[in-house]
Design a protein around this motif. Sequence first.
Motif, PDB file in Angstrom:
ATOM      1  N   THR A   1       0.846  -1.192   0.000  1.00 46.24           N
ATOM      2  CA  THR A   1       0.000   0.000   0.000  1.00 46.24           C
ATOM      3  C   THR A   1       0.886   1.248   0.000  1.00 46.24           C
ATOM      4  O   THR A   1       2.093   1.178   0.289  1.00 46.24           O
ATOM      5  CB  THR A   1      -0.915   0.034   1.235  1.00 46.24           C
ATOM      6  OG1 THR A   1      -0.099   0.204   2.415  1.00 46.24           O
ATOM      7  CG2 THR A   1      -1.726  -1.246   1.352  1.00 46.24           C
ATOM      8  N   GLU A   2       0.297   2.395  -0.291  1.00 45.37           N
ATOM      9  CA  GLU A   2       1.064   3.639  -0.308  1.00 45.37           C
ATOM     10  C   GLU A   2       1.609   3.963   1.084  1.00 45.37           C
ATOM     11  O   GLU A   2       2.737   4.462   1.216  1.00 45.37           O
ATOM     12  CB  GLU A   2       0.196   4.791  -0.820  1.00 45.37           C
ATOM     13  CG  GLU A   2      -0.098   4.733  -2.303  1.00 45.37           C
ATOM     14  CD  GLU A   2       1.159   4.807  -3.156  1.00 45.37           C
ATOM     15  OE1 GLU A   2       2.094   5.550  -2.788  1.00 45.37           O
ATOM     16  OE2 GLU A   2       1.214   4.096  -4.186  1.00 45.37           O
ATOM     17  N   ASN A   3       0.842   3.670   2.118  1.00 40.21           N
ATOM     18  CA  ASN A   3       1.325   3.919   3.483  1.00 40.21           C
ATOM     19  C   ASN A   3       2.495   3.000   3.835  1.00 40.21           C
ATOM     20  O   ASN A   3       3.441   3.416   4.516  1.00 40.21           O
ATOM     21  CB  ASN A   3       0.193   3.743   4.491  1.00 40.21           C
ATOM     22  CG  ASN A   3      -0.732   4.956   4.535  1.00 40.21           C
ATOM     23  OD1 ASN A   3      -0.343   6.050   4.122  1.00 40.21           O
ATOM     24  ND2 ASN A   3      -1.959   4.768   5.015  1.00 40.21           N
TER      25      ASN A   3
ATOM     26  N   LYS B   1       4.603   1.775   1.669  1.00 34.81           N
ATOM     27  CA  LYS B   1       5.734   2.307   0.897  1.00 34.81           C
ATOM     28  C   LYS B   1       6.321   3.548   1.579  1.00 34.81           C
ATOM     29  O   LYS B   1       7.541   3.731   1.587  1.00 34.81           O
ATOM     30  CB  LYS B   1       5.279   2.655  -0.525  1.00 34.81           C
ATOM     31  CG  LYS B   1       5.085   1.434  -1.412  1.00 34.81           C
ATOM     32  CD  LYS B   1       4.285   1.771  -2.661  1.00 34.81           C
ATOM     33  CE  LYS B   1       4.933   2.820  -3.512  1.00 34.81           C
ATOM     34  NZ  LYS B   1       4.158   3.099  -4.739  1.00 34.81           N
ATOM     35  N   LEU B   2       5.455   4.382   2.143  1.00 33.43           N
ATOM     36  CA  LEU B   2       5.939   5.571   2.840  1.00 33.43           C
ATOM     37  C   LEU B   2       6.818   5.195   4.029  1.00 33.43           C
ATOM     38  O   LEU B   2       7.879   5.800   4.257  1.00 33.43           O
ATOM     39  CB  LEU B   2       4.755   6.420   3.312  1.00 33.43           C
ATOM     40  CG  LEU B   2       5.091   7.686   4.112  1.00 33.43           C
ATOM     41  CD1 LEU B   2       5.956   8.638   3.297  1.00 33.43           C
ATOM     42  CD2 LEU B   2       3.802   8.392   4.570  1.00 33.43           C
TER      43      LEU B   2
ATOM     44  N   ASN C   1       3.248  -2.774  -6.837  1.00 30.37           N
ATOM     45  CA  ASN C   1       3.077  -1.342  -6.597  1.00 30.37           C
ATOM     46  C   ASN C   1       4.393  -0.709  -6.126  1.00 30.37           C
ATOM     47  O   ASN C   1       4.401   0.205  -5.296  1.00 30.37           O
ATOM     48  CB  ASN C   1       1.971  -1.085  -5.563  1.00 30.37           C
ATOM     49  CG  ASN C   1       1.538   0.376  -5.528  1.00 30.37           C
ATOM     50  OD1 ASN C   1       1.621   1.081  -6.530  1.00 30.37           O
ATOM     51  ND2 ASN C   1       1.090   0.832  -4.365  1.00 30.37           N
TER      52      ASN C   1
ATOM     53  N   ASP D   1       7.365   2.880  -9.042  1.00 33.38           N
ATOM     54  CA  ASP D   1       7.828   4.246  -8.784  1.00 33.38           C
ATOM     55  C   ASP D   1       8.836   4.276  -7.644  1.00 33.38           C
ATOM     56  O   ASP D   1       9.783   5.071  -7.634  1.00 33.38           O
ATOM     57  CB  ASP D   1       6.635   5.156  -8.463  1.00 33.38           C
ATOM     58  CG  ASP D   1       5.832   4.672  -7.254  1.00 33.38           C
ATOM     59  OD1 ASP D   1       5.886   3.463  -6.948  1.00 33.38           O
ATOM     60  OD2 ASP D   1       5.140   5.502  -6.625  1.00 33.38           O
TER      61      ASP D   1
ATOM     62  N   TYR E   1       8.610  10.194  -2.314  1.00 35.26           N
ATOM     63  CA  TYR E   1       7.536  11.171  -2.133  1.00 35.26           C
ATOM     64  C   TYR E   1       8.050  12.608  -2.143  1.00 35.26           C
ATOM     65  O   TYR E   1       7.343  13.522  -1.725  1.00 35.26           O
ATOM     66  CB  TYR E   1       6.776  10.866  -0.838  1.00 35.26           C
ATOM     67  CG  TYR E   1       6.096   9.522  -0.894  1.00 35.26           C
ATOM     68  CD1 TYR E   1       4.871   9.367  -1.531  1.00 35.26           C
ATOM     69  CD2 TYR E   1       6.706   8.393  -0.359  1.00 35.26           C
ATOM     70  CE1 TYR E   1       4.252   8.128  -1.612  1.00 35.26           C
ATOM     71  CE2 TYR E   1       6.103   7.144  -0.435  1.00 35.26           C
ATOM     72  CZ  TYR E   1       4.884   7.013  -1.072  1.00 35.26           C
ATOM     73  OH  TYR E   1       4.279   5.787  -1.174  1.00 35.26           O
TER      74      TYR E   1
ATOM     75  N   ARG F   1       5.874  15.371  -3.779  1.00 35.18           N
ATOM     76  CA  ARG F   1       4.594  14.711  -4.026  1.00 35.18           C
ATOM     77  C   ARG F   1       3.722  14.834  -2.777  1.00 35.18           C
ATOM     78  O   ARG F   1       4.228  15.050  -1.671  1.00 35.18           O
ATOM     79  CB  ARG F   1       4.787  13.222  -4.349  1.00 35.18           C
ATOM     80  CG  ARG F   1       5.336  12.951  -5.739  1.00 35.18           C
ATOM     81  CD  ARG F   1       5.639  11.467  -5.931  1.00 35.18           C
ATOM     82  NE  ARG F   1       4.486  10.612  -5.644  1.00 35.18           N
ATOM     83  CZ  ARG F   1       4.542   9.275  -5.698  1.00 35.18           C
ATOM     84  NH1 ARG F   1       5.692   8.661  -6.014  1.00 35.18           N
ATOM     85  NH2 ARG F   1       3.465   8.563  -5.440  1.00 35.18           N
TER      86      ARG F   1
ATOM     87  N   PRO G   1       0.746  10.217   1.185  1.00 31.44           N
ATOM     88  CA  PRO G   1      -0.498   9.479   1.421  1.00 31.44           C
ATOM     89  C   PRO G   1      -1.039   9.707   2.826  1.00 31.44           C
ATOM     90  O   PRO G   1      -2.259   9.666   3.060  1.00 31.44           O
ATOM     91  CB  PRO G   1      -0.099   8.013   1.215  1.00 31.44           C
ATOM     92  CG  PRO G   1       1.383   7.984   1.369  1.00 31.44           C
ATOM     93  CD  PRO G   1       1.879   9.311   0.908  1.00 31.44           C
TER      94      PRO G   1
END
Length: 555
Positions: A253-255, A257-258, A299, A302, A431, A434, A437
């Motif tokens: 998930t984006e979180n 990945k963060l 995912n 990027d 990020y 950007r 999230p």
Amino acid sequence: MKKNKTLIYILAVIIGLIIVNVISSNIYKRFDLTKDKRYTLSKVSKSLVENLDAPLVIDVFLEGDFPSEFRLLRTEVRQLIEEFQLQSDQIFINYINPIEDETIRERNIQELTKSGLEPYINTDNSTGKVTQEIIFPWAFASYKDQTVKIPLLKRSITEDLPTQINNSVQSLEYAFADAFNKLVKEKSKKIAILKGNGELGDIYIQDFLKTVQPYYNLAPFTLDSVATNLEGTLKNLESYDLIVAAKPSEAFTENEKLVLDQYTMNGGKSLWLTEAVIMDKDSLYNDSGSSVSIMRDLNLKDFFFKYGFRINPSLVKDLYSAPIMLAIGEGSQTQMQPIQWQYSPLAKSNSENAITKNINLVKYDFASPIDTLKNGVKKTILLQSSPQSKLEGALKTISLADVTKSPDEASYNKGPQNLAVLLEGEFTSVYDKRILPTKIKDFKSKSSPTKMVIISDGDVIKNEVIRNRPQELGFDQLTGKAFGNKEFLLNTVNYLLDDTGLINIRAKEINIAFLDSEKIKESKGTWQLVNIALPLALLAVFGFAFNYFRKRKYT
């Protein structure tokens, strides 16, 4: 007067000799005059044994009547141990021949083999008669209540014995220093084994965990709590020095990945073993003997792109590959035979890097190629396929029946493909510039200096499991070949976490000249004749000349 001068001269010489003897007996110094400084220990090696507070006992089993190559290795081992003994009076050495006593020979062989000391079977046919002898190129080092084994021979499935010996001599200091490091240094670094995104189960990475466990503290770590406590999860993850992602199969998930991104920005190290195409050998063992390769989307495109690399959604096929065992024939004539499997590249190592120097070939299964991108981060290619490689896209039917067909060698023209890459430097956040999230405190867009290794096949870390028991990583049970997967991964972890420079000892370069055994065989008779006939001929010439000139003088 002349007599007094002579007496003074004699007394001065005697006094000078006495002074020299006193100085030499109290001051001991060795000089390494070799070009490659093979007998000079690194500062790291010296520091490991300088402050020993208990006896460190080394048992070396490389003893016996050996071929010349092993005699050379034995000499180099003794020289190196002497250098270590000069640094500490707490180092004691025992040289043991485990097969000397015939009455306990078999028992010793069994006990050493059970302890993980695999013997080397040396086959000699130099005399026209084939003989075999068992050699144990191993040592034990014991300190306080711990004992570790030290491999003295670096075996290879592709190199001849002289080359293996040369590689072994180059690696001796690291082999001993690494063992001493495990004995005298307490474990301080922590490794997080990522879970929760479909990574390999513990039973499939058991041998890897067993290999790194003597060096580091290990613990599983899931990112599940990111959804409810992102900053708490990040804080917990930052207590680890390295994360290992062993073949994740579920998207991040984006979180998540963060959290992984900020872990890297704060100097955390990473080891990623992942691929861009879904295909496993096990999926081919069905009634049709085939399966379709499909793209895997974690995912992370990027994520990896920003860091400076890309894993392409294709498979590397290589003519220089490991075999697969298949049943060939029909009915009672069916036999299991090893046949080259182009989807299993044998990756060649970068001989200039400390991680991969002098390691065996690393076995891959369904690997994807890695592209490196320009972004200011230093990139080092660690492993590559052979020049005779080709690429095959996803959504392709792969069948075991294809293995019996002769490959079109002309189509294997894509050159070496990158299969493992080391990245070092200051990374830019995924990020950066950007929208996050989730908002977090102390967001960093630029990392402190850190390292990361990418391996484009999760199966590199996967050990086989037979009857619910994990097997040795990199050892092919069917063909009996040992590949370099385990050593490569251990060196990688050590490099990522090493802040002492110990791993850099592996880059030490030593070149040893060996006699050519084939030339020796070919010219053996000539040199025997020269050694026997030439001295007799010279003696005859001398005798003739002596008598001739004697007669001329006195006649």
